[in-house]
Design a protein around this motif. Structure first.
Motif, short mmCIF file in Angstrom:
data_model
loop_
_atom_site.label_atom_id
_atom_site.label_comp_id
_atom_site.label_asym_id
_atom_site.label_seq_id
_atom_site.Cartn_x
_atom_site.Cartn_y
_atom_site.Cartn_z
N ASP A 117 -12.30 -2.29 -9.25
CA ASP A 117 -12.82 -0.93 -9.30
C ASP A 117 -11.66 0.05 -9.46
O ASP A 117 -10.70 0.03 -8.69
CB ASP A 117 -13.58 -0.64 -8.00
CG ASP A 117 -14.31 0.69 -8.05
OD1 ASP A 117 -13.97 1.52 -8.90
OD2 ASP A 117 -15.19 0.90 -7.20
N THR A 118 -11.73 0.91 -10.45
CA THR A 118 -10.66 1.88 -10.70
C THR A 118 -10.97 3.23 -10.08
O THR A 118 -10.25 4.21 -10.33
CB THR A 118 -10.43 2.05 -12.21
OG1 THR A 118 -11.65 2.48 -12.82
CG2 THR A 118 -9.96 0.74 -12.83
N GLY A 119 -12.03 3.29 -9.30
CA GLY A 119 -12.38 4.56 -8.66
C GLY A 119 -11.44 4.91 -7.52
O GLY A 119 -10.51 4.17 -7.20
N ILE A 120 -11.70 6.05 -6.90
CA ILE A 120 -10.87 6.54 -5.81
C ILE A 120 -11.32 5.92 -4.48
O ILE A 120 -12.50 5.94 -4.14
CB ILE A 120 -10.95 8.07 -5.71
CG1 ILE A 120 -10.32 8.71 -6.94
CG2 ILE A 120 -10.26 8.58 -4.44
CD1 ILE A 120 -10.45 10.21 -7.00
N HIS A 121 -10.35 5.35 -3.76
CA HIS A 121 -10.64 4.77 -2.45
C HIS A 121 -9.53 5.14 -1.48
O HIS A 121 -8.35 5.20 -1.86
CB HIS A 121 -10.76 3.25 -2.54
CG HIS A 121 -11.88 2.80 -3.44
ND1 HIS A 121 -13.21 2.91 -3.09
CD2 HIS A 121 -11.86 2.29 -4.70
CE1 HIS A 121 -13.96 2.46 -4.08
NE2 HIS A 121 -13.17 2.08 -5.07
N LEU A 122 -9.91 5.37 -0.23
CA LEU A 122 -8.96 5.75 0.81
C LEU A 122 -9.11 4.83 2.02
O LEU A 122 -10.23 4.60 2.49
CB LEU A 122 -9.18 7.20 1.26
CG LEU A 122 -8.97 8.30 0.21
CD1 LEU A 122 -9.33 9.65 0.81
CD2 LEU A 122 -7.52 8.31 -0.27
N TYR A 123 -7.99 4.32 2.49
CA TYR A 123 -7.96 3.52 3.70
C TYR A 123 -7.09 4.29 4.69
O TYR A 123 -5.93 4.59 4.40
CB TYR A 123 -7.36 2.15 3.40
CG TYR A 123 -7.21 1.24 4.61
CD1 TYR A 123 -8.33 0.65 5.20
CD2 TYR A 123 -5.95 0.98 5.15
CE1 TYR A 123 -8.19 -0.18 6.30
CE2 TYR A 123 -5.82 0.15 6.25
CZ TYR A 123 -6.94 -0.43 6.83
OH TYR A 123 -6.79 -1.24 7.92
N GLN A 124 -7.66 4.65 5.85
CA GLN A 124 -6.97 5.57 6.75
C GLN A 124 -6.97 5.07 8.20
O GLN A 124 -7.86 4.31 8.60
CB GLN A 124 -7.63 6.95 6.71
CG GLN A 124 -7.64 7.58 5.33
CD GLN A 124 -8.47 8.84 5.30
OE1 GLN A 124 -9.70 8.79 5.31
NE2 GLN A 124 -7.80 9.98 5.27
N GLU A 125 -5.99 5.55 8.92
CA GLU A 125 -5.96 5.31 10.36
C GLU A 125 -5.54 6.59 11.06
O GLU A 125 -4.70 7.34 10.57
CB GLU A 125 -4.99 4.19 10.75
CG GLU A 125 -5.02 3.91 12.27
CD GLU A 125 -4.01 2.89 12.71
OE1 GLU A 125 -4.07 2.47 13.88
OE2 GLU A 125 -3.14 2.51 11.90
N MET A 126 -6.16 6.85 12.21
CA MET A 126 -5.75 7.95 13.07
C MET A 126 -5.57 7.40 14.47
O MET A 126 -6.43 6.70 14.98
CB MET A 126 -6.79 9.07 13.09
CG MET A 126 -6.38 10.23 14.00
SD MET A 126 -7.63 11.53 14.13
CE MET A 126 -8.75 10.78 15.31
#
Length: 360
Positions: A117-126
């Motif tokens: 998939d060439t879409g936008i993806h975000l993997y985050q940690e807080m």
């Protein structure tokens, strides 16, 4: 590194979580939060960003383009001068997290059948902690999110991970079985993190512990529009504002806005009141109340036709100010798509961004 709060990823930076409004503006809890963001498919944006905040003021930044941890406040530069290796350690830790995030975002994409998939993806940690300097209470938190939704969240009461989505169950079981890592993270969040909160607050004492009172105005676009009570220029952001009638707080026909940052580091907020149906002669029963943490006296503004600013110039001025604040908040949120951390042994207290985010 930041660890999580009992908040969903959608409300990461909406720290106005005072749902049960007690209007107690005396205690001012201090906080340390780290935000890590790994991204995929985002043009002209670093694939990894890490930022740290003390009392919601950004004090450190790292991204995969510069590959260098840098202070965002002069008081951080001055305060860390006693530790010449601080910024190199911070950089090394962030570089390690960058590699971990690059790997984990691909794993999560596979879990969601998004390989290729060439879409936008975000993997985050807080992650991080809040410390109350009066009660000494500490609240640690750590949460991981994917594309704006919670992925796994550490439950500090049970020392287990919560998996809100089926794709995270594998990760939950893997991390739950790593009891040593959970113990290490909990020790950081409840013991080490508060030490660093105190240290950083001391670094920025002249700025972080100041108290600025706001300018409060009553605004109305048209004669049939709600009346907005607008406060701007206050600090810190631990504040509440509400309407009351005859001394009793109103809950109906009231719309509370969020606390927004101003370009100068202060804050603004507003609360709207749908105009009462009674004659304007009775408007004196209504008043807007602003309360700021650490300040005993409330700022009270009575509703009245003479007190309301309705000319187009004033309304436009405030509207532009609010738009500017939203843009500042948006930039802060973009910058906050990052987190950094790792834990290491050493003689100095571990830095907040020193928690290892193990693989999924």
């Amino acid at each position: 590194m930041l660890k999580k709060s009992q908040v969903t990823m959608k409300t990461l930076m909406l720290l106005t979580l005072l749902g049960t409004v007690l209007h107690d503006a005396t205690a001012v809890p201090h906080s340390l939060k780290y935000f890590y963001t790994g991204s995929s498919g985002v043009p002209n944006f670093p694939e990894f960003v890490a930022v740290g905040y003390v009392d919601d003021v950004q004090m450190i930044h790292y991204d995969s383009n510069t590959r260098r941890a840098e202070p965002k406040q002069d008081w951080m530069r001055r305060g860390t001068a006693e530790d010449p290796d601080y910024w190199q350690r911070s950089t090394d830790l962030a570089v390690g997290e960058q590699q971990s995030f690059k790997s984990n975002i691909e794993i999560v994409k596979q879990r969601f059948n998004q390989t290729g998939d060439t879409g936008i993806h975000l993997y985050q940690e807080m992650y991080g902690c809040e410390w109350d300097d009066e009660t000494q209470d500490v609240n640690g938190f750590d949460q991981v999110g994917y594309d704006g939704e919670d992925f796994v969240v550490l439950d500090m009461r049970t020392d287990t991970w919560i998996a809100p989505t089926p794709q995270a169950v594998i990760t939950k079981h893997k991390w739950d079985n790593n009891r040593a890592q959970i113990a290490q993270d909990k020790n950081y969040l409840t013991q080490i993190c508060p030490e660093w909160v105190k240290k950083y607050v001391d670094y920025g004492r002249s700025s972080l512990l100041r108290t600025d009172l706001p300018s409060v105005s009553l605004l109305q676009k048209t004669s049939s529009s709600p009346v907005s009570c607008h406060a701007t220029g206050f600090y810190p952001n631990s504040a509440v504002m509400f309407w009351r009638k005859d001394g009793a707080e109103l809950h109906e026909d009231v719309d509370h806005g969020e606390i927004l940052p101003n370009h100068d580091g202060s804050f603004q907020m507003s609360v709207e009141l749908k105009l009462p149906s009674e004659s304007s002669a009775d408007w004196g029963k209504y008043e807007c109340v602003f309360q700021l943490s650490g300040v005993k006296e409330d700022i009270v503004t009575k509703l009245g036709t003479k007190a309301i600013r309705t000319n187009e110039g004033n309304s436009m001025h405030v509207t532009i100010g609010i738009i500017a604040a939203v843009l500042v908040l948006a930039l802060a949120l973009i910058a906050a798509v990052v987190f950094m951390l790792k834990k290491r042994n050493g003689e100095r207290p571990k830095q907040k961004h020193e928690v290892i985010l193990f693989s999924l």
